[in-house]
Each structure stands twice: as C-alpha cells, then as structure tokens.
Design a protein around this motif. Structure first.
Motif, mmCIF file in Angstrom:
data_model
loop_
_atom_site.group_PDB
_atom_site.id
_atom_site.type_symbol
_atom_site.label_atom_id
_atom_site.label_comp_id
_atom_site.label_asym_id
_atom_site.label_seq_id
_atom_site.Cartn_x
_atom_site.Cartn_y
_atom_site.Cartn_z
ATOM 1 N N ILE A 172 -8.898 -0.037 -12.201
ATOM 2 C CA ILE A 172 -7.408 -0.758 -11.854
ATOM 3 C C ILE A 172 -7.031 -0.471 -13.478
ATOM 4 O O ILE A 172 -7.526 -1.133 -14.557
ATOM 5 C CB ILE A 172 -7.174 -2.013 -11.465
ATOM 6 N N ASP B 53 4.238 4.108 -4.491
ATOM 7 C CA ASP B 53 3.702 4.917 -5.088
ATOM 8 C C ASP B 53 2.970 4.168 -6.431
ATOM 9 O O ASP B 53 1.236 5.343 -6.474
ATOM 10 C CB ASP B 53 4.317 6.037 -5.756
ATOM 11 N N ILE B 54 2.905 3.375 -7.114
ATOM 12 C CA ILE B 54 2.736 2.215 -8.030
ATOM 13 C C ILE B 54 2.950 0.571 -7.414
ATOM 14 O O ILE B 54 3.703 0.789 -7.588
ATOM 15 C CB ILE B 54 3.599 2.344 -9.620
ATOM 16 N N ASP C 112 -2.834 -0.781 -8.628
ATOM 17 C CA ASP C 112 -2.825 0.084 -9.880
ATOM 18 C C ASP C 112 -2.375 -0.404 -10.897
ATOM 19 O O ASP C 112 -3.898 -0.137 -11.831
ATOM 20 C CB ASP C 112 -1.719 1.167 -9.715
ATOM 21 N N VAL C 113 -2.008 -1.474 -11.647
ATOM 22 C CA VAL C 113 -1.722 -2.258 -12.777
ATOM 23 C C VAL C 113 -1.847 -3.492 -11.998
ATOM 24 O O VAL C 113 -0.834 -3.693 -12.026
ATOM 25 C CB VAL C 113 -0.540 -0.577 -13.578
ATOM 26 N N ASN D 276 -7.897 -3.569 -4.561
ATOM 27 C CA ASN D 276 -7.803 -2.240 -4.950
ATOM 28 C C ASN D 276 -7.741 -2.389 -3.019
ATOM 29 O O ASN D 276 -6.926 -1.545 -2.237
ATOM 30 C CB ASN D 276 -9.333 -1.620 -3.862
ATOM 31 N N ARG E 244 0.568 -1.226 0.167
ATOM 32 C CA ARG E 244 0.171 -0.297 0.238
ATOM 33 C C ARG E 244 1.134 1.228 0.230
ATOM 34 O O ARG E 244 0.093 2.117 -0.867
ATOM 35 C CB ARG E 244 -0.920 -0.151 1.356
ATOM 36 N N ILE F 242 0.909 6.492 -15.769
ATOM 37 C CA ILE F 242 1.150 6.553 -14.533
ATOM 38 C C ILE F 242 1.475 7.681 -13.985
ATOM 39 O O ILE F 242 2.420 7.219 -14.469
ATOM 40 C CB ILE F 242 0.600 5.753 -13.370
#
Length: 295
Positions: free
Chosen positions: A204, A135-136, A175-176, A170, A132, A222
C-alpha cells in the motif's frame, strides 16, 4: 364334490392367503422413492394420510430450499458479472473511479468487529463492494501500525494498532493512504517507522510522512488505463512543531507555510495527468472552511 376336490381347493386357498400376506409385507418394507433436487414433488397425498403428510412436508420442501440457495448463488454471480462488465466498460472508454474516505481508525471497536467476523464485521457489505470496485481508493490512516512506543504525554487521544491488522486495508481495497495527520506520531517515531514497514509489506502506498523530507513530500503515482494519477498528502494540524519532517525524522509533511506544497503540486503536474491533494486541516465540528483553507 368329492374328497380330492375339496382338499385341492383348501390347499389353493391357503396358498392365495399366504401370497397376499407376502405381497403386503413387501409393499410396507419397500425402498422409498429417492427425490432428486429440482424434480416435482409427489402429486397426491391421500386424505387418510394427513398426519404423515405433515411429517414429510419438510422433506418435500428441501428441494425448494436448495433451489432458493441456487437462486441466491446465481444472483451473486450475476452481480459479480455485472461488476466485471462495468469495469470492462470503464476500461474501454478510459474512465476511472477514484474514492476518497475521511479518517480511518483501527481501534477497540474495529478490533472487536474484525476479530469476530473479519472485514465484514467492520464494513457493511454494500459499502465494501463499492470500495473494492473503485480503481483507486485513498484513505486517511489516522493511527500508526505498531506495538512499540509510548503514548504522547499530555495528549487527550492517542491511537495505535498492531501491524497484523494492515491486511484489513487490503481487504477493503485500499491503494494509497495519507499519513499526514495529528495521530500518526501518537506513539513516537519508532511506531511511525513500523507503520512504514507495515504498509510497504502490504503493498500500500503512503504519502505525507517519511524518514526524510523528500520522502514525506513524495507524490504517490498510480497508473490506470494509461493515465497517471498523482496523490499528495499534507497536514495543517500537528500537535507540536517537532512532528514536522523539517524538524525531526521520521516526520510529517505540513502546509502551515504553503510554499513547499505549491512546489510539489507544480512538479506533480509535469509528470501526472491528474493530481489530487489530500490535506488534513480545518476545525473540528465546524461546518465551513477557514480562510487559510480557501486560500
């Protein structure tokens, strides 16, 4: 002593005895002292009241337990504050933390753990905190999110998971994801389409698969701290040729022929400050890369 004096003394003695009895009764029936958490416990317990002292010791310890709970809450708050400070420092100096995981599969063991205790029943707290904090975060989503379709014939392992579980990504901070792997089409093209919808609904990004060749090859971008990071997902492991997006849609972006991949990388470098290529390839249980991977 005359008769009147004797009567007066007798009456006084009765009054004094009655007063003593009343005082003792009031003392035993008095309201106990109310202790406020955090205050010092009673200073002295007499040796004659040892049994009662033992029985009441739990009450004396209760404030200490509450103090410990407060200390734990304070520690967690300090950790969250420290994490926020680290994030602020990173933003100040422009640094970015990017995490990539390997294969992620939501199957039977995952469902049992998640249904029992949510995301904490699946991911260890220390790891969850690290995921968590990034950043990515990018993972390889090696299954479709769907309740539709039929398992691919003659395939040893086929995977899928109900779309409702996408929320676990989530909760992990994903993020991806890459959908370019050898399980995304385990339950056919309807299931892959459901996967697109589930990920879109969860906000996502996904790369390496799409309902057109252009979408499957699309670079996922991103922006963090004013820098653009591009992510390209591609696979060199597909069970059959019809999984390739050039042969049927929806399909996967493959790199058995690297021509298209090299072109996508070149295009991404024109618009992104950094480009990461996330390939699914290699030989299982083999510790070293194949020649085509090095190339």
């Amino acid at each position: 002593m005359n008769k009147k004096c004797r009567i007066l003394l007798y009456v006084l003695s009765i009054v004094m005895v009655a007063g003593c009895i009343t005082a003792v009764a009031r003392t035993k029936g008095s309201t106990p002292e109310v202790k406020v958490p955090g205050e010092e416990p009673a200073a002295v317990v007499s040796g004659e009241d040892t049994e009662h002292a033992g029985a009441d010791s739990g009450a004396d310890r209760a404030p200490a337990r509450e103090e410990n709970e407060t200390a734990v809450e304070t520690t967690e708050a300090e950790e969250r504050t420290e994490a926020a400070e680290v994030a602020e420092e990173a933003e100040a100096d422009g640094s970015t933390t990017i995490l990539f995981t390997g294969d992620v599969l939501f199957a039977n063991a995952f469902k049992a753990g998640y249904d029992a205790d949510g995301i904490k029943g699946v991911v260890a707290p220390e790891l969850l905190e690290e995921l968590r904090a990034a950043d990515i975060l990018m993972v390889n989503n090696e299954f479709p999110f769907s309740d539709r379709g039929t398992p691919m014939a003659d395939k040893q392992f086929t995977f899928r998971c109900s779309p409702g579980y996408v929320k676990a990504l989530n909760e992990m901070g994903v993020d991806v994801v890459s959908l370019a792997n050898n399980h995304t089409l385990d339950y056919g093209r309807e299931a892959l389409s459901d996967t697109f919808a589930a990920l879109d609904g969860a906000g996502i990004l996904y790369g390496g698969a799409g309902d057109s060749a252009e979408r499957a090859k699309q670079v996922q971008v991103i922006e963090v701290h004013g820098k653009k990071y591009g992510f390209i997902a591609v696979s060199r492991v597909v069970p059959t040729a019809d999984w390739k997006v050039e042969n049927a849609v929806p399909g996967l972006f493959s790199c058995y022929d690297t021509t298209a991949l090299v072109e996508v990388i070149k295009e991404a470098r024109e618009t992104c400050d950094y480009v990461a290529v996330y390939p699914h390839w290699g030989v299982e249980y083999q510790a070293y890369q194949e020649a085509n991977q090095t190339q």
